[in-house]
Design a protein around this motif. Structure first.
Motif, PDB file in Angstrom:
ATOM      1  N   UNK A 162      -8.588 -10.113  -3.918  1.00  9.62           N
ATOM      2  CA  UNK A 162      -8.300  -9.029  -2.989  1.00  9.62           C
ATOM      3  C   UNK A 162      -9.617  -8.466  -2.468  1.00  9.62           C
ATOM      4  N   UNK A 163      -9.633  -8.111  -1.164  1.00  9.22           N
ATOM      5  CA  UNK A 163     -10.816  -7.571  -0.511  1.00  9.22           C
ATOM      6  C   UNK A 163     -10.897  -6.063  -0.755  1.00  9.22           C
ATOM      7  N   UNK A 164     -11.963  -5.621  -1.415  1.00  7.78           N
ATOM      8  CA  UNK A 164     -12.128  -4.202  -1.726  1.00  7.78           C
ATOM      9  C   UNK A 164     -13.281  -3.590  -0.926  1.00  7.78           C
ATOM     10  N   UNK A 165     -13.588  -4.218   0.226  1.00 11.30           N
ATOM     11  CA  UNK A 165     -14.740  -3.752   1.006  1.00 11.30           C
ATOM     12  C   UNK A 165     -14.478  -2.428   1.711  1.00 11.30           C
ATOM     13  N   UNK A 166     -13.206  -2.078   1.905  1.00 11.70           N
ATOM     14  CA  UNK A 166     -12.864  -0.799   2.529  1.00 11.70           C
ATOM     15  C   UNK A 166     -11.961  -0.026   1.572  1.00 11.70           C
ATOM     16  N   UNK A 167     -12.559   0.658   0.601  1.00 14.74           N
ATOM     17  CA  UNK A 167     -11.775   1.242  -0.490  1.00 14.74           C
ATOM     18  C   UNK A 167     -10.810   2.340  -0.063  1.00 14.74           C
ATOM     19  N   UNK A 168     -11.027   2.988   1.077  1.00 12.65           N
ATOM     20  CA  UNK A 168     -10.147   4.090   1.471  1.00 12.65           C
ATOM     21  C   UNK A 168      -8.871   3.607   2.155  1.00 12.65           C
ATOM     22  N   UNK A 169      -8.780   2.318   2.433  1.00 13.74           N
ATOM     23  CA  UNK A 169      -7.607   1.789   3.138  1.00 13.74           C
ATOM     24  C   UNK A 169      -6.504   1.393   2.160  1.00 13.74           C
ATOM     25  N   UNK A 170      -5.272   1.510   2.645  1.00 14.78           N
ATOM     26  CA  UNK A 170      -4.108   1.077   1.874  1.00 14.78           C
ATOM     27  C   UNK A 170      -3.540  -0.175   2.510  1.00 14.78           C
ATOM     28  N   UNK A 171      -3.353  -1.234   1.720  1.00 14.14           N
ATOM     29  CA  UNK A 171      -2.749  -2.465   2.245  1.00 14.14           C
ATOM     30  C   UNK A 171      -2.149  -3.247   1.088  1.00 14.14           C
ATOM     31  N   UNK A 172      -1.364  -4.256   1.411  1.00 11.31           N
ATOM     32  CA  UNK A 172      -0.732  -5.087   0.397  1.00 11.31           C
ATOM     33  C   UNK A 172      -1.008  -6.551   0.682  1.00 11.31           C
ATOM     34  N   UNK A 173      -0.989  -7.356  -0.376  1.00 10.96           N
ATOM     35  CA  UNK A 173      -1.267  -8.789  -0.267  1.00 10.96           C
ATOM     36  C   UNK A 173      -0.127  -9.547  -0.927  1.00 10.96           C
ATOM     37  N   UNK A 174       0.513 -10.417  -0.167  1.00  8.30           N
ATOM     38  CA  UNK A 174       1.569 -11.259  -0.736  1.00  8.30           C
ATOM     39  C   UNK A 174       0.947 -12.311  -1.642  1.00  8.30           C
ATOM     40  N   UNK A 175       1.687 -12.724  -2.646  1.00  9.89           N
ATOM     41  CA  UNK A 175       1.183 -13.719  -3.594  1.00  9.89           C
ATOM     42  C   UNK A 175       1.930 -15.033  -3.423  1.00  9.89           C
ATOM     43  N   UNK A 176       1.542 -16.020  -4.229  1.00  9.70           N
ATOM     44  CA  UNK A 176       2.244 -17.303  -4.236  1.00  9.70           C
ATOM     45  C   UNK A 176       3.569 -17.232  -4.985  1.00  9.70           C
ATOM     46  N   UNK A 177       3.775 -16.135  -5.714  1.00  8.74           N
ATOM     47  CA  UNK A 177       4.972 -15.968  -6.535  1.00  8.74           C
ATOM     48  C   UNK A 177       5.991 -15.164  -5.738  1.00  8.74           C
ATOM     49  N   UNK A 178       7.204 -15.660  -5.684  1.00 10.83           N
ATOM     50  CA  UNK A 178       8.239 -15.066  -4.830  1.00 10.83           C
ATOM     51  C   UNK A 178       8.421 -13.579  -5.110  1.00 10.83           C
ATOM     52  N   UNK A 179       8.255 -12.750  -4.063  1.00  7.27           N
ATOM     53  CA  UNK A 179       8.512 -11.322  -4.149  1.00  7.27           C
ATOM     54  C   UNK A 179       7.411 -10.488  -4.762  1.00  7.27           C
ATOM     55  N   UNK A 180       6.411 -11.115  -5.366  1.00  2.00           N
ATOM     56  CA  UNK A 180       5.345 -10.379  -6.037  1.00  2.00           C
ATOM     57  C   UNK A 180       4.279  -9.988  -5.011  1.00  2.00           C
ATOM     58  N   UNK A 181       3.854  -8.712  -5.033  1.00  2.00           N
ATOM     59  CA  UNK A 181       2.836  -8.224  -4.108  1.00  2.00           C
ATOM     60  C   UNK A 181       1.786  -7.415  -4.864  1.00  2.00           C
ATOM     61  N   UNK A 182       0.543  -7.568  -4.422  1.00  2.00           N
ATOM     62  CA  UNK A 182      -0.567  -6.789  -4.952  1.00  2.00           C
ATOM     63  C   UNK A 182      -0.896  -5.697  -3.944  1.00  2.00           C
ATOM     64  N   UNK A 183      -0.903  -4.457  -4.386  1.00  2.00           N
ATOM     65  CA  UNK A 183      -1.125  -3.317  -3.508  1.00  2.00           C
ATOM     66  C   UNK A 183      -2.537  -2.758  -3.734  1.00  2.00           C
TER      67      UNK A 183
END
Length: 311
Positions: A162-183
Motif C-alpha cells: 500500500x502507498x503511504x506517501x500521502x498519509x492524510x488521504x483516505x482510500x481503499x485497495x482491493x486485494x486478490x482475495x474475494x471481498x477483502x479490502x485494505x483501507x
C-alpha cells in the motif's frame, strides 16, 4: 515384478494391499498390514510397519521409517531421512496399548531430516522445512521451520502493498482475495502528536455490534484460523504490528498491519489468520455480529467444502 505395480527383487514386501502404478525400490521392507495407494514412489531403504496407510501419489524418499499409527493422505511428499515417532515415552520391550495416530493431510511436504512427534496433524498443503522438529499440529498451508517448528509464512500468500506517501488521504485497495479490502485511513500529525480517524459506514462498511482487543500474544503464536458464515470483521493494529492472511478458498494474500491507520475488512466466508505479533501489538477488531459460536467455521476442509457449494 507384476503388471499392476513394481517391486524390486531386493525388496521385502509382505503386504498385498498396493495400488496400481506404485514402485517399491531395493532394500524396502513393508509389513503385511500396511496399505499403499496408487502411483506411489517408495524409494530405497524405507521401512513401513503394519498399521500404516499411505494414500495415492505419495513420494517417500530414502531412509524413512513409517511406524504404526501413521496416516498419509494423497499427494504427500516425504523427504530423505525424515523421522516419524509414535511413542512419547518409549522403553525397550514396553509397548503402549495403542499408538497415537499421526496424520499427514493431502498435499503436505516434509523436508529432509525433519522430526515429527507422535499424535500431530500436518494440515493440507503445509510445508515442513528441512531439519524442523514438529512438536505440535501444523495448520493447513502453513510453512514451518526450526526446533521447535514455528510458522514463518503461508504457501502462496503474496504480500499486499500500500502507498503511504500521502498519509492524510483516505482510500481503499482491493486485494486478490474475494471481498477483502485494505483501507488507508487518514493520519494527521503535528507537534502535539498524531490522530487517525475512520467513519461509519464509509471506512468500516457494516454496522458494528461488537469489538474485541487481542494483545499480550507471544510472537510465535498464531491466532484466528477460522472463517465466519455471516459476520464481517474490520481489523486495526493500534499498536505494534501483526500479519494477517486472508483466504477465499482459491486465492490467499498476506497483509502487514504495522500502523494504526491501516484497516483490513474481512467479509463472511473468508478464512483469516493472524500471526507474527510484535510484543507490543494490540489488535482492535470491529464485528458486525455479537459472539455466536455457531457462526464459526474452524475446520479448513469444511470451509473449502462450503466455499465450493456457494460458487
Amino acid at each position: 515384478m507384476t503388471e499392476a505395480f513394481k517391486v524390486h527383487a531386493l525388496a521385502d514386501v509382505q503386504t498385498e494391499s498396493i495400488g496400481t502404478g506404485t514402485s517399491i525400490w531395493q532394500f524396502v521392507v513393508v509389513l503385511a498390514g500396511a496399505k499403499i495407494g496408487r502411483d506411489c514412489n517408495i524409494c530405497a531403504h524405507v521401512f513401513i510397519e503394519n498399521d500404516v496407510e499411505v494414500g495415492d501419489r505419495v513420494t517417500v524418499k530414502s531412509g524413512v521409517q513409517l511406524w504404526d499409527g501413521l496416516r498419509i493422505a494423497d499427494d504427500v511428499f516425504i523427504g530423505p531421512n525424515v523421522t516419524f515417532t509414535n511413542d512419547k515415552f518409549p522403553r525397550s520391550k514396553v509397548w503402549p496399548e495403542t499408538f497415537p495416530q499421526t496424520i499427514i493431510q493431502r498435499g503436505a511436504s516434509i523436508g529432509g531430516g525433519a522430526v515429527i512427534l507422535p499424535g500431530v496433524t500436518i494440515g493440507e498443503e503445509a510445508m515442513i522445512g528441512a531439519g524442523s522438529v514438529v512438536t505440535r499440529s501444523v495448520p493447513p498451508n502453513a510453512i514451518v521451520v526450526g526446533n521447535p517448528a514455528r510458522i514463518t509464512g503461508y504457501v502462496k500468500a503474496e504480500s499486499a502493498q500500500i502507498d503511504d506517501s500521502e498519509p492524510t488521504k483516505s482510500f481503499e485497495v482491493a486485494s486478490n482475495v474475494s471481498g477483502v479490502k485494505l483501507f488507508h485511513l487518514p493520519k494527521i500529525s503535528d507537534i502535539r502528536g498524531s490522530l487517525s480517524v475512520g467513519e461509519f459506514p464509509k471506512n468500516i462498511p457494516f454496522e458494528v455490534k461488537r469489538y474485541f482487543l487481542v494483545f499480550d500474544v507471544p510472537s510465535a503464536e498464531t491466532r484466528g484460523e477460522h472463517a465466519h458464515k455471516e459476520c464481517h470483521q474490520f481489523l486495526l493494529c493500534v499498536s505494534g504490528k501483526v500479519s494477517v492472511v486472508a483466504d477465499d478458498g482459491t486465492n490467499r494474500q498476506e497483509f502487514l498491519l504495522d500502523r494504526p491507520n491501516l484497516g483490513l475488512h474481512l467479509p463472511p466466508m473468508t478464512w483469516g489468520i493472524q500471526y507474527k505479533y510484535s510484543s507490543d501489538a494490540v489488535l482492535l477488531v470491529f464485528a458486525s455480529h455479537c459472539y455466536d459460536p455457531d457462526d464459526y467455521i474452524r475446520d479448513y476442509s469444511d470451509f473449502l467444502a462450503r466455499e465450493k457449494n456457494t460458487v
